[in-house]
Enzyme design. Structure first.
Site, PDB file in Angstrom:
ATOM      1  CG  HIS A  15      -2.067  -0.969   1.095  1.00  0.00           C
ATOM      2  ND1 HIS A  15      -3.133  -0.779   0.257  1.00  0.00           N
ATOM      3  CD2 HIS A  15      -2.285  -2.158   1.723  1.00  0.00           C
ATOM      4  CE1 HIS A  15      -3.975  -1.806   0.373  1.00  0.00           C
ATOM      5  NE2 HIS A  15      -3.485  -2.659   1.244  1.00  0.00           N
ATOM      6  CD  GLN A  51      -6.453  -2.879  -2.499  1.00  0.00           C
ATOM      7  OE1 GLN A  51      -5.255  -3.154  -2.654  1.00  0.00           O
ATOM      8  NE2 GLN A  51      -7.128  -3.266  -1.431  1.00  0.00           N
ATOM      9  CG  ASP A  56      -3.050  -4.036   4.902  1.00  0.00           C
ATOM     10  OD1 ASP A  56      -2.102  -3.254   5.115  1.00  0.00           O
ATOM     11  OD2 ASP A  56      -4.100  -3.686   4.321  1.00  0.00           O
ATOM     12  CD  GLU A  57      -5.826  -5.722   1.072  1.00  0.00           C
ATOM     13  OE1 GLU A  57      -6.931  -6.250   0.909  1.00  0.00           O
ATOM     14  OE2 GLU A  57      -5.606  -4.506   0.800  1.00  0.00           O
ATOM     15  CB  VAL A  58       2.620  -7.759   0.910  1.00  0.00           C
ATOM     16  CG1 VAL A  58       3.786  -7.972  -0.050  1.00  0.00           C
ATOM     17  CG2 VAL A  58       2.931  -6.637   1.886  1.00  0.00           C
TER      18      VAL A  58
END
EC number: 3.2.1.52
Length: 636
Positions: free
Chosen positions: A381, A406, A445-447
């Site tokens: 992110h 995303q 998060d969300e790597v």
């Protein structure tokens, strides 16, 4: 009236995520030609897609730009229509459509385009049920969250409450803080407290009682006075807020709610961590909005404000060592380094918090016994960070070698670039002077799967440190970050993915379980302290009903207020690890909050529902009572 308007609809198609139809109307007096159409939407067009009537020129995450076919000229009153099939997911709600739109002409001008909701074709859109019942109370007292124990008898409504004679200055100041809080939340209402004795009022006598638990309070009511006992300033504040709530309800709805003349309340919080998170990266909220949200947290006896300050879309915190973070990373627009996202149109949008802003917000929160826990989201992110400081990039890594969920390419700080740690060290140095909180939240998060595997520097690091894959690289990175935080006297908080690839030292680490409730159980069993914030119940951006017209996100299903209220995170945990659960937290992600009306519709009353779950034990909760009281509660 706008000169151009864009209407969009979605049609289900078997075997795919459906088809979008875009219709651009020319409402101007001149023919329309030589332009491109840009819009932002969470319903993203996939790499593999079919477009009829136009061509996709550019896409970055939620930003899309389409071109008409050569030679197209749209006459006044005419329209241009194109369709796209090949989406990354199926839209579930009307807010999954366009969030902003504009035209770009050959001379570089950008012109705003009006737009509406995403329309549904070829399928019933369902009916949104009422989100709150009328409510019903067994005991006529407006208290939220509901206290641990209560035995009261209603009586005459006092004009106002005031401090008894010889009240100590610190108690006078505490009372003044709560009356000012009430005035900010209910500026048109009569105040609940006066600093002066008032005939027809009732005195409050303050007692410091060391035998009372931390953060707890007791209230004893007689015909002549109210005795507020507590061991600390926080408990005293909670008692004063309860008195203000009791008076507020009895004045606002006198046929339902009363003020007690006799009896007692004994109260203390269920959990230590009673949190609310706010994402200010996707949408920027000025200082006045942030402080009002903190006021609302205090009114609901929440004690943690988790401030999500950075993400792919923007970096919002002034860092004096790196001014480019705010100068570049806090600006989005058609001609900016960061392209428009999630509601940005023809005009650039920008906003960040100066360090003086932060000091004011932190001091305001502290005065209300709310702790501000800041978050900079790393290593993933980080698009805004990387575009602001290109020296953080491994120049040998192929561009677009991985993408986040995303749709952002190469958006994670590289663990093998040594400047990454120098940069973060200076950021942490400034943050610890601004935020006295015990924890500093680092995201985690969300790597994206496959991150860094095309980086020659990371390949060398993996060979040198015997690391395999993205998850172990992230663990290596976060272990170094944890040491850096420890050196600065701070503990590490993060999202549940911090545990991946071996995780970090459990001691002094707090993880937030967001993906699903089972993740919280796994983290506790692995030895982590846990805050439960599952998207399925406590993410306040989720739609509140399945109906198409109900606004909000859809990835975790939908969560009506009754579900959020009834959900019991503790009930999921085996008894052996329940001591690892520190508390619960609501999360306000702002992709869908392009207006104040949407914010208030989605956040309230669910925020108060989480607050009651955080304070009040299961056997004391009552949905109908909550519904009757929460109608009187403040919104942003």
């Amino acid at each position: 009236m706008a000169h151009y308007r864009l209407e969009t609809s979605w049609h289900p198609v078997e075997g795919s995520f459906g088809r979008l139809t875009f219709t651009l109307f020319n409402l101007s007096a001149e023919p329309l030609s030589g332009f491109s159409l840009a819009y932002t939407s969470e319903t993203r067009v996939a790499d593999e897609h079919v477009c009829n009537g136009g061509d996709l020129k550019r896409r970055l995450a939620h930003f899309h730009e389409f071109l008409p076919h050569d030679g197209l000229s749209v006459p006044p009153g005419g329209h241009w229509r194109f369709t796209v099939e090949g989406l990354t997911r199926e839209p579930k709600h009307a807010t999954a459509g366009v969030k902003s739109a504009y035209l770009t002409f050959g001379d570089g001008r950008h012109v705003a385009v009006a737009f509406g909701d995403l329309m549904l074709e070829g399928r019933d859109d369902g009916v949104a049920p009422p989100l709150l019942p009328p409510g019903r109370v067994e005991e006529p007292y407006s208290l939220l969250p509901w206290p641990l124990s209560l035995g009261l008898k209603a009586g005459n409504l006092p004009n106002v409450l005031y401090p008894a004679a010889k009240t100590q200055p610190d108690a006078i100041k505490a009372l003044c803080l709560v009356v000012e809080l009430y005035q900010r939340l209910y500026p048109a209402n009569n105040v609940p407290f006066s600093l002066s004795t008032v005939k027809g009022g009732r005195a409050i006598r303050f007692v410091t009682e060391s035998s009372i638990a931390a953060f707890a309070y007791e209230l004893r009511f007689t015909a002549h006075e109210i005795v507020l006992s507590s061991a600390d300033a926080a408990g005293r504040q909670y008692g004063l807020i309860s008195l203000a709530q009791l008076l507020h309800g009895a004045r606002a709805e006198p046929e339902i709610f009363k003020f007690p003349n006799f009896g007692a309340i004994a109260d203390q919080p269920r959990y230590d961590w009673r949190g609310c998170h706010l994402d200010v990266s996707r949408q920027f909220y000025p200082v006045a909005d942030v402080t009002r949200l903190i006021d609302i947290l205090a009114w609901n006896k929440l004690n943690i404000f988790h401030w999500h300050l950075t993400d792919d879309e923007a970096w919002r915190l002034e860092i004096k060592a790196y001014p480019a973070l705010a100068e570049i990373g806090a600006r989005r627009g058609p001609d900016e380094v960061l392209v428009p996202q999630l509601g940005d149109g023809a005009e650039p949008r920008f906003g960040h918090y100066t360090q003086d802003d932060v000091r004011r917000i932190v001091a305001h929160a502290a005065s209300l016994h709310v702790e501000v826990v800041p978050e900079i989201d790393i290593p993933g992110h980080s698009t805004a960070t990387l575009l602001s400081l290109p020296q953080l990039v491994d120049g040998q890594e192929a561009p677009d070698s991985y993408r986040s969920v995303q749709g952002y390419p190469n958006n994670a700080l590289n663990p093998a670039v040594e400047f990454t740690y120098e940069f973060l060290g200076k950021v942490f140095d400034e943050m610890v002077t601004l935020f006295p909180s015990e924890y500093l939240h680092i995201g985690g998060d969300e790597v994206a799967r496959g991150s860094w595997l095309a980086s020659p520097l990371c390949k060398a690091l993996m060979e040198r440190e015997n690391l395999a894959g993205t998850a172990e690289l992230q663990s290596y990175f976060l272990k170094r970050i944890k040491v850096m935080l420890s050196e600065r006297g701070r503990k590490l908080a993060g999202w549940n993915e911090v545990s991946h690839g071996g995780g970090v030292d459990r001691d002094g680490t707090l993880l937030m379980a967001w993906e699903k409730p089972a993740v919280g159980i796994e983290l506790a069993q692995e030895g982590y302290d846990v805050v439960m914030t599952p998207g399925q119940a406590y993410y306040l951006d989720m739609a509140q009903a399945e109906a198409w017209a109900e606004p909000g996100a859809a990835w975790a299903g939908y969560a009506p207020p009754e579900h959020t209220y009834a959900y019991e995170a503790e009930g999921e945990l085996p008894e052996a690890v329940q001591e690892k659960m520190r508390g619960i937290q609501a999360c306000i992600w702002t992709e869908n909050f392009v207006s104040r009306a949407y914010f208030n519709r989605l956040v309230f009353p669910r925020l108060a529902a989480v607050a009651e779950a955080a304070w009040t034990r299961l056997e004391r909760k009552d949905w109908n009572r909550f519904a009757a009281i929460v109608r009187m509660w403040p919104v942003l």
